[in-house]
Design an enzyme around this catalytic site. Structure first.
Site, PDB file in Angstrom:
ATOM      1  N   TYR A  37      41.389  70.140  -8.526  1.00 10.54           N
ATOM      2  CA  TYR A  37      40.458  69.168  -9.538  1.00 10.54           C
ATOM      3  C   TYR A  37      39.387  68.949  -8.447  1.00 10.54           C
ATOM      4  O   TYR A  37      38.419  68.091  -9.251  1.00 10.54           O
ATOM      5  CB  TYR A  37      41.314  68.274 -10.110  1.00 10.54           C
TER       6      TYR A  37
ATOM      7  N   HIS B 149      35.394  65.609 -13.984  1.00 16.70           N
ATOM      8  CA  HIS B 149      36.188  64.647 -14.496  1.00 16.70           C
ATOM      9  C   HIS B 149      36.379  63.774 -13.124  1.00 16.70           C
ATOM     10  O   HIS B 149      37.146  62.970 -13.189  1.00 16.70           O
ATOM     11  CB  HIS B 149      37.534  65.156 -14.929  1.00 16.70           C
TER      12      HIS B 149
ATOM     13  N   PHE C 208      46.951  61.032 -12.084  1.00 13.63           N
ATOM     14  CA  PHE C 208      46.401  62.070 -13.133  1.00 13.63           C
ATOM     15  C   PHE C 208      45.614  60.933 -13.851  1.00 13.63           C
ATOM     16  O   PHE C 208      45.914  59.817 -14.231  1.00 13.63           O
ATOM     17  CB  PHE C 208      47.329  63.088 -13.702  1.00 13.63           C
TER      18      PHE C 208
ATOM     19  N   ASN D 270      45.127  60.498 -17.236  1.00 11.82           N
ATOM     20  CA  ASN D 270      45.447  59.831 -18.320  1.00 11.82           C
ATOM     21  C   ASN D 270      46.576  58.797 -18.097  1.00 11.82           C
ATOM     22  O   ASN D 270      46.798  57.733 -19.006  1.00 11.82           O
ATOM     23  CB  ASN D 270      46.575  61.009 -19.221  1.00 11.82           C
TER      24      ASN D 270
ATOM     25  N   ASN E  12      40.098  59.147 -21.610  1.00 12.13           N
ATOM     26  CA  ASN E  12      41.458  59.043 -21.791  1.00 12.13           C
ATOM     27  C   ASN E  12      41.925  58.133 -20.760  1.00 12.13           C
ATOM     28  O   ASN E  12      42.789  57.516 -20.630  1.00 12.13           O
ATOM     29  CB  ASN E  12      42.287  60.402 -21.753  1.00 12.13           C
TER      30      ASN E  12
END
Length: 206
Positions: free
Chosen positions: A34, A39, A84, A86, A132
């Protein structure tokens, strides 16, 4: 006086370190998969701030990679949650509870697909806007009354483009050139906010 006594004297005269009274958390996803994705703009901004302050986000605490630094007389905990996206609130709430940090002293930096790449939007409170990570933070802190810096990562190329694919995509070279000044601006805005200058940060960077 022995060397041991001199060392003890020096240690006793050191100014005690003040407790952490402000949290600066950048949101993102851990792992090389990532890195540099849209994000993870929150991670990137906190990394720029850490470099500016001369610290490294290496210590694993509160389900996060952390570092401590002084900004304008405040001892700040810089965080990159490893939960992560969320579940970002799990890490932030744990640190806030440990240090008894009020929401108004908890700054969250994250990506926003409604803003063009390189744009910043700073607010003292607000809804999650469908993000989120922010949903999790608001849920765990039980309030939306905390400062935040949103970093523009650009809108989806077309309405049918999958949102998850978009936010997990990487910036183009041209977008990267727009993003870097925004990350620097976010770091500067964070320093102002810690020093109680939210309005100045909004006027300068919004």
């Amino acid at each position: 006086m022995s060397i041991f006594d001199i060392f003890k004297k020096i240690e006793s005269e050191k100014k005690p370190q003040q407790p952490v009274d402000f949290i600066i958390a950048g949101l993102g996803n851990p792992g090389t998969k990532y890195e540099d994705t849209r994000h993870n703009s929150g991670f990137m901004a906190v990394e720029v701030l850490a470099e500016k302050l001369g610290v490294q986000l290496k210590k694993l605490r509160f389900k996060s990679l952390t570092a401590e630094a002084d900004i304008g007389g405040h001892r700040c905990l810089l965080m990159k949650p490893t939960t992560f996206m969320n579940n970002s609130g799990d890490a932030i709430e744990e640190a806030a509870h440990f240090y008894k940090i009020p929401p108004e002293n908890t700054l969250v930096i994250y990506d926003d697909i409604t803003l063009d790449v390189g744009r910043l939007r700073i607010r003292g409170k607000g809804s999650d806007g469908g993000h989120n990570g922010m949903k999790s933070v608001i849920l765990r802190l039980n309030t939306d009354a905390f400062p935040r810096i949103r970093i523009g990562v650009g809108k989806k190329p077309h309405p049918d483009y999958d949102l998850a694919d978009w936010v997990l995509s990487r910036f183009t070279k041209a977008e990267g050139e727009l993003l870097m000044p925004a990350l620097t601006g976010a770091a500067q805005a964070a320093e102002l906010i810690v020093q109680g200058k939210l309005n100045e940060a909004m006027n300068k960077f919004n």
